[in-house]
Enzyme design. Structure first.
Site, short mmCIF file in Angstrom:
data_model
loop_
_atom_site.label_atom_id
_atom_site.label_comp_id
_atom_site.label_asym_id
_atom_site.label_seq_id
_atom_site.Cartn_x
_atom_site.Cartn_y
_atom_site.Cartn_z
N ASP A 117 0.87 -1.16 0.00
CA ASP A 117 0.00 0.00 0.00
C ASP A 117 0.92 1.22 0.00
O ASP A 117 2.11 1.11 0.33
CB ASP A 117 -0.89 -0.01 1.24
CG ASP A 117 -1.77 1.21 1.36
OD1 ASP A 117 -2.49 1.49 0.39
OD2 ASP A 117 -1.72 1.87 2.40
N ASP A 119 -0.07 5.02 1.05
CA ASP A 119 -0.23 5.97 2.14
C ASP A 119 0.02 5.33 3.50
O ASP A 119 -0.60 4.32 3.85
CB ASP A 119 -1.65 6.56 2.14
CG ASP A 119 -1.76 7.72 1.16
OD1 ASP A 119 -0.73 8.34 0.89
OD2 ASP A 119 -2.87 7.99 0.68
#
Length: 566
Positions: A117, A119
């Site tokens: 991922d 963020d």
């Protein structure tokens, strides 16, 4: 209780039955002890049987008085040591704040693919970001959603929220739940006001919410946040968004990095409406705050990946939104990758719409960065230095041919990032940034000292509670109970303030049990750590094994109550 006594008359009548030889009984207790008993003698021993309740009460009184005196002696002896930290604490092992903690055994040499991922997993942000998210979200609520202008004066309070809270839409409360789904007694807030135990009981009837209810709602609410379905479409699909026996109850899990600013803003808005004596619907508060937070996220207002490439591993990036396309060229001045950060990854996926990515059948579309357009041709292979939009796990696996056990995916959100990969057979790594600071606190002698005090008073209270019911009327029992309870509460409050003054530790409740957030970590994360780059401290062929002697979370150290034994 009365019905149980009728079911088990023999058990209840023999709990405190005492066996003595005839000589011991006469010499030790005197003739008055036998009042109300018939004596049956044998060549080896005499068994006392109750003829009426009088003798049993006398026996109970004597036994429990002795037990209370013994517990009092243990407590007084331990309390003498409460004035200074024992030297033995300094010799206890400390946990590594940058360590990898293992729920399920993992061999790194079996991992061929690293997925990330973006963020708050690969990207690290300054401590001021939460305040900025909070300010931008409140501005959106005032300017676009027409909230009162006074909301602009709100200030983000970093001491208030923690990760892993739940918001009850029907009641408007922020809740911290324990491992079994019960409300933490000191972890229920309406606005910025902590509710008392009595108020919690009046609102909920019982503190037990239920882990199953919370788990179902976590997934459903997470889908609501990232889907583009309207409220009407959701209700047509699911019938109702409310789960509960006697009252409609919807719990929204606040699990990702945005949850800090989100929880604080929810509490501040609720408190404002309460103080201003304005009518409001608590479910609308959540929806408006969440919408504002997601608006900020969409605006967007890696060293591990490089190392994995060097080891011949494959890497991919999957993110919710196209925020990463705006600033990554400047962010990735890593040796050899200055001109194109996309060289760090074999596959880059933007706008993946997790968690829907793991269950849908959306096709991939190739994104042209120069023309800012999406291609119309079918994607049947992932090309180097390209960016792909949308897609789904099914197509991803068909194109890459990557088998589940050889893939590990890193993410910070337990539901939208890790639950889908976990169910798909991938290995999962939870990135929990606050883990590092919480381990540092747990390593401190002052914390372990309070933890040992808490454990010994808890054990002594358990011994005291196990004494028969008649003893609870005596002053010795009441006095000792109050002293033990006060000592335990002091230790509990001191430990809580070391983490967070409102909700305490992220992974633990005030009573020393694991939290609901810890439960989800245990369920969906094979391993967890504070940062992805912590993997660089381990050799590529390392075997990561879970400890055999843990209760739940392997980073917890249980300081024994025997610390204060002479």
């Amino acid at each position: 209780m009365a019905s149980l006594r009728r079911l088990f008359p023999l058990c209840s009548s023999s709990i405190n039955r005492t066996v003595f030889s005839t000589s011991e009984a006469r010499e030790g207790f005197g003739g008055s002890f036998f009042r109300g008993y018939s004596v049956i003698a044998s060549s080896e021993q005499t068994v006392l049987r109750p003829d009426d309740n009088c003798g049993q009460v006398a026996a109970d009184s004597f036994i429990t008085d002795e037990e209370i005196r013994k517990i009092r002696h243990e407590f007084d002896a331990a309390r003498q040591c409460f004035h200074k930290v024992p030297k033995v604490l300094k010799g206890m092992p400390k946990m590594n704040p940058k360590g990898i903690y293992v729920n399920k055994n993992l061999r790194l040499d079996n991992i061929q693919v690293y997925g990330f991922d973006y963020d708050y997993t690969l990207a690290h942000y300054s401590a001021n970001l939460q305040s900025l998210i909070y300010d931008l979200a409140k501005e959106h609520m005032v300017n676009e959603l027409r909230y009162p202008e006074v909301c602009m004066k709100f200030k983000y309070d970093p001491t208030f929220p923690i990760r892993g809270l739940y918001y009850d839409r029907s009641k408007g409360c922020l809740l911290k739940l324990d491992f079994f789904g019960s409300i933490e007694p000191d972890g229920c807030y309406f606005g910025r006001r902590k509710l008392s135990r009595k108020e919690i009981e009046e609102l909920y009837g019982t503190r037990h919410i239920g882990r199953d209810q919370a788990r179902v709602l976590d997934g459903l609410m997470d889908f609501f946040c990232f889907s583009e379905l309207s409220r009407k479409e959701i209700e047509e699909l699911y019938g109702t968004r409310h789960i509960g026996r006697d009252q409609a109850r919807v719990l929204d899990g606040l699990m990702d990095f945005f949850c800090f600013s989100e929880a604080c803003l929810i509490a501040d808005v609720v408190q404002h409406f309460v103080d201003a004596k304005l009518e409001f619907d608590t479910s609308y508060i959540y929806e408006d705050v969440n919408r504002a937070i997601q608006h900020v996220h969409r605006r967007g207002a890696i060293t591990l990946s490089q190392d994995a490439k060097g080891e011949g591993k494959e890497t991919f990036l999957a993110d919710e939104f196209s925020i990463l396309l705006c600033g990554w060229r400047d962010a990735f001045y890593v040796g050899g990758y200055k001109d194109s950060w996309r060289e760090l990854f074999d596959v880059v996926i933007a706008k993946a719409k997790k968690p829907e990515f793991y269950t849908s059948e959306h096709p991939f579309r190739c994104y042209d960065t120069e023309k800012d357009t999406l291609a119309y041709t079918k994607v049947d292979a992932f090309l180097p230095n390209k960016i792909y939009y949308h897609g789904c796990l099914k197509s991803f696996l068909e194109i890459t041919k990557w088998n589940g056990p050889e893939v590990i995916y890193f993410g910070d959100h337990l539901f939208s990032d890790l639950r889908g990969p976990s169910k798909a057979g991938w290995r999962t790594a939870a990135i929990i940034h606050e883990l590092e600071s919480e381990i540092r606190i747990q390593n401190e002698d002052s914390y372990r000292f309070e933890q040992a005090k808490f454990h010994i008073t808890q054990e002594l209270l358990g011994k005291l509670h196990s004494t028969v019911a008649q003893s609870r009327r005596c002053e010795a029992y009441k006095s000792l109970f109050e002293e033990l309870n006060e000592e335990r509460q002091n230790a509990r409050s001191t430990m809580k303030r070391m983490f967070n003054r409102s909700f305490g530790a992220t992974f633990l409740t005030d009573t020393g049990q694991e939290s609901a957030f810890a439960y989800h970590i245990h369920q969906y994360a094979d391993v967890y750590t504070s940062k992805p780059e912590n993997f660089l401290f381990y050799p590529p062929e390392a075997w990561l094994q879970s400890p055999f002697d843990i209760k739940i979370m392997p980073h917890h150290v249980k300081v024994p109550s025997t610390l204060f034994e002479n």
